[in-house]
Design a protein around this motif. Structure first.
Motif, mmCIF file in Angstrom:
data_model
loop_
_atom_site.group_PDB
_atom_site.id
_atom_site.type_symbol
_atom_site.label_atom_id
_atom_site.label_comp_id
_atom_site.label_asym_id
_atom_site.label_seq_id
_atom_site.Cartn_x
_atom_site.Cartn_y
_atom_site.Cartn_z
ATOM 1 N N GLY A 1 9.306 3.377 -18.918
ATOM 2 C CA GLY A 1 10.865 3.834 -18.766
ATOM 3 C C GLY A 1 11.147 3.487 -17.337
ATOM 4 O O GLY A 1 12.322 3.627 -17.021
ATOM 5 N N ALA A 2 10.208 2.951 -16.439
ATOM 6 C CA ALA A 2 10.686 2.738 -15.184
ATOM 7 C C ALA A 2 11.461 1.256 -15.041
ATOM 8 O O ALA A 2 12.036 0.978 -13.914
ATOM 9 C CB ALA A 2 9.418 2.336 -14.251
ATOM 10 N N GLY A 3 11.048 0.270 -16.093
ATOM 11 C CA GLY A 3 11.836 -0.911 -16.109
ATOM 12 C C GLY A 3 11.115 -1.958 -15.568
ATOM 13 O O GLY A 3 11.431 -3.041 -15.524
ATOM 14 N N LYS A 4 9.818 -1.900 -15.752
ATOM 15 C CA LYS A 4 8.855 -3.011 -15.540
ATOM 16 C C LYS A 4 9.136 -4.127 -16.197
ATOM 17 O O LYS A 4 9.162 -5.431 -15.593
ATOM 18 C CB LYS A 4 7.328 -2.524 -15.579
ATOM 19 C CG LYS A 4 6.956 -1.207 -14.792
ATOM 20 C CD LYS A 4 5.447 -0.913 -15.147
ATOM 21 C CE LYS A 4 5.078 -0.493 -16.746
ATOM 22 N NZ LYS A 4 5.821 0.727 -16.958
ATOM 23 N N SER A 5 9.311 -4.130 -17.564
ATOM 24 C CA SER A 5 9.485 -5.233 -18.303
ATOM 25 C C SER A 5 10.855 -6.300 -17.887
ATOM 26 O O SER A 5 10.901 -7.345 -17.833
ATOM 27 C CB SER A 5 9.445 -5.173 -19.631
ATOM 28 O OG SER A 5 8.167 -4.602 -20.061
ATOM 29 N N THR A 6 11.756 -5.303 -18.178
ATOM 30 C CA THR A 6 13.238 -5.856 -17.577
ATOM 31 C C THR A 6 13.213 -6.456 -16.028
ATOM 32 O O THR A 6 13.803 -7.657 -16.112
ATOM 33 C CB THR A 6 14.156 -4.706 -17.660
ATOM 34 O OG1 THR A 6 14.194 -4.175 -19.096
ATOM 35 C CG2 THR A 6 15.747 -5.154 -17.543
ATOM 36 N N ILE A 7 12.739 -5.576 -15.104
ATOM 37 C CA ILE A 7 12.897 -6.031 -13.972
ATOM 38 C C ILE A 7 11.839 -7.253 -13.755
ATOM 39 O O ILE A 7 11.944 -8.225 -13.204
ATOM 40 C CB ILE A 7 12.465 -4.920 -12.915
ATOM 41 C CG1 ILE A 7 13.770 -3.960 -12.769
ATOM 42 C CG2 ILE A 7 12.157 -5.293 -11.699
ATOM 43 C CD1 ILE A 7 13.342 -2.667 -12.470
ATOM 44 N N GLY A 8 10.717 -6.994 -14.342
ATOM 45 C CA GLY A 8 9.803 -8.234 -14.211
ATOM 46 C C GLY A 8 10.099 -9.568 -14.687
ATOM 47 O O GLY A 8 10.107 -10.551 -14.069
ATOM 48 N N ARG A 9 11.087 -9.601 -15.756
ATOM 49 C CA ARG A 9 11.687 -11.045 -16.160
ATOM 50 C C ARG A 9 12.580 -11.485 -15.354
ATOM 51 O O ARG A 9 12.754 -12.668 -14.702
ATOM 52 C CB ARG A 9 12.379 -10.754 -17.632
ATOM 53 C CG ARG A 9 11.614 -10.758 -18.727
ATOM 54 C CD ARG A 9 12.406 -10.710 -20.184
ATOM 55 N NE ARG A 9 11.287 -10.263 -21.190
ATOM 56 C CZ ARG A 9 11.218 -8.931 -21.427
ATOM 57 N NH1 ARG A 9 11.777 -8.004 -20.917
ATOM 58 N NH2 ARG A 9 10.497 -8.507 -22.352
ATOM 59 N N LEU A 10 13.539 -10.500 -14.769
ATOM 60 C CA LEU A 10 14.621 -11.092 -13.788
ATOM 61 C C LEU A 10 13.726 -11.529 -12.448
ATOM 62 O O LEU A 10 14.062 -12.629 -11.896
ATOM 63 C CB LEU A 10 15.521 -9.685 -13.298
ATOM 64 C CG LEU A 10 16.333 -9.457 -14.328
ATOM 65 C CD1 LEU A 10 17.210 -8.195 -14.110
ATOM 66 C CD2 LEU A 10 17.539 -10.449 -14.630
ATOM 67 N N LEU A 11 12.844 -10.915 -12.031
ATOM 68 C CA LEU A 11 12.043 -11.122 -10.883
ATOM 69 C C LEU A 11 11.295 -12.559 -11.133
ATOM 70 O O LEU A 11 11.236 -13.402 -9.976
ATOM 71 C CB LEU A 11 10.995 -10.142 -10.607
ATOM 72 C CG LEU A 11 10.110 -10.389 -9.160
ATOM 73 C CD1 LEU A 11 11.267 -10.176 -8.090
ATOM 74 C CD2 LEU A 11 9.227 -9.136 -8.880
ATOM 75 N N ALA A 12 10.683 -12.743 -12.134
ATOM 76 C CA ALA A 12 9.986 -13.905 -12.177
ATOM 77 C C ALA A 12 11.034 -15.218 -12.520
ATOM 78 O O ALA A 12 10.810 -16.104 -11.599
ATOM 79 C CB ALA A 12 9.357 -13.884 -13.807
ATOM 80 N N THR A 13 12.233 -14.867 -13.033
ATOM 81 C CA THR A 13 13.155 -15.977 -12.939
ATOM 82 C C THR A 13 13.440 -16.164 -11.456
ATOM 83 O O THR A 13 13.674 -17.467 -11.069
ATOM 84 C CB THR A 13 14.583 -15.586 -13.773
ATOM 85 O OG1 THR A 13 14.177 -15.307 -15.096
ATOM 86 C CG2 THR A 13 15.532 -16.560 -13.685
ATOM 87 N N GLU A 14 13.758 -15.289 -10.608
ATOM 88 C CA GLU A 14 14.318 -15.340 -9.154
ATOM 89 C C GLU A 14 13.167 -16.076 -8.258
ATOM 90 O O GLU A 14 13.538 -16.658 -7.613
ATOM 91 C CB GLU A 14 14.450 -13.852 -8.694
ATOM 92 C CG GLU A 14 15.018 -13.868 -7.145
ATOM 93 C CD GLU A 14 16.547 -14.300 -7.177
ATOM 94 O OE1 GLU A 14 16.868 -14.528 -5.970
ATOM 95 O OE2 GLU A 14 17.275 -13.642 -8.153
ATOM 96 N N LEU A 15 11.797 -15.777 -8.780
ATOM 97 C CA LEU A 15 10.748 -16.286 -7.989
ATOM 98 C C LEU A 15 10.418 -17.529 -8.614
ATOM 99 O O LEU A 15 9.310 -18.129 -8.016
ATOM 100 C CB LEU A 15 9.576 -15.528 -7.953
ATOM 101 C CG LEU A 15 9.684 -14.214 -7.111
ATOM 102 C CD1 LEU A 15 8.768 -13.171 -7.234
ATOM 103 C CD2 LEU A 15 9.991 -14.407 -5.715
#
Length: 173
Positions: A14-28
């Motif tokens: 529930g910390a948002g690892k998958s959602t944030i991870g996807r966005l971060l990967a796109t950004e990087l």
């Protein structure tokens, strides 16, 4: 921008690892992997089924193998881990060796809100999910902190806002 390190996100469910991870990967400009989804894909079964048939120990063995394979590959990636991946010393060793570790911190209240209707979390299929989350937090929070290169609070923040915070912190490493 193509980032020259692998990033591993750790933190409670529930910390948002998958959602944030996807966005971060796109950004990087990196590929994203969710270790839980990779385990399911490799087994051809969902996590509750694996827990049911092999127990938590069987699942944890699969998890360690999957994390090692993803991190030992030559490409840099962003990977979200399951909340309990941090429990095994070998997982902590391998993520520390191969990646920049980001702990997505969140409160138990926020976790309850975000996981309330999720049936894909075997540890929460209980009468008192709040007590389970509190107990897990007590054990896991110190391990997340110990493993982390960066700690980011995700409470009451949009995933995009969390990614902006992570980018600032990565750029200052």
């Amino acid at each position: 921008m193509h980032y020259n390190h692998t990033i591993v996100l750790v933190g409670p469910m529930g910390a948002g690892k998958s959602t944030i991870g996807r966005l971060l990967a796109t950004e990087l400009g990196l590929n994203f992997f969710d270790s839980d989804r990779e385990i399911e894909a490799r087994c051809g079964a969902n996590i509750p089924w694996i827990f049911d048939k092999e127990g938590e120990e069987g699942f944890r063995k699969r998890e360690t193998q999957t994390i090692a394979e993803l991190l030992e590959a030559p490409d840099n990636i962003v990977m979200a881990t399951g909340g309990g991946a941090i429990l095994k010393p070998e997982n902590r060793d391998i993520i520390g060796k191969y990646s920049t570790v980001i702990y997505l911190h969140t409160t138990v209240a926020q976790q309850l809100q975000r996981t309330a209707k999720d049936k894909n979390r075997p540890l929460l299929q209980t009468e008192n999910p709040e007590a389970v989350l509190k107990a897990l937090f007590e054990v896991r929070d110190p391990l997340y902190r110990e493993a982390a290169d960066i700690i980011v609070n995700t409470d009451r923040q949009s995933p995009k806002s969390v990614v902006r915070t992570i980018m600032k912190k990565l750029n200052s490493l």
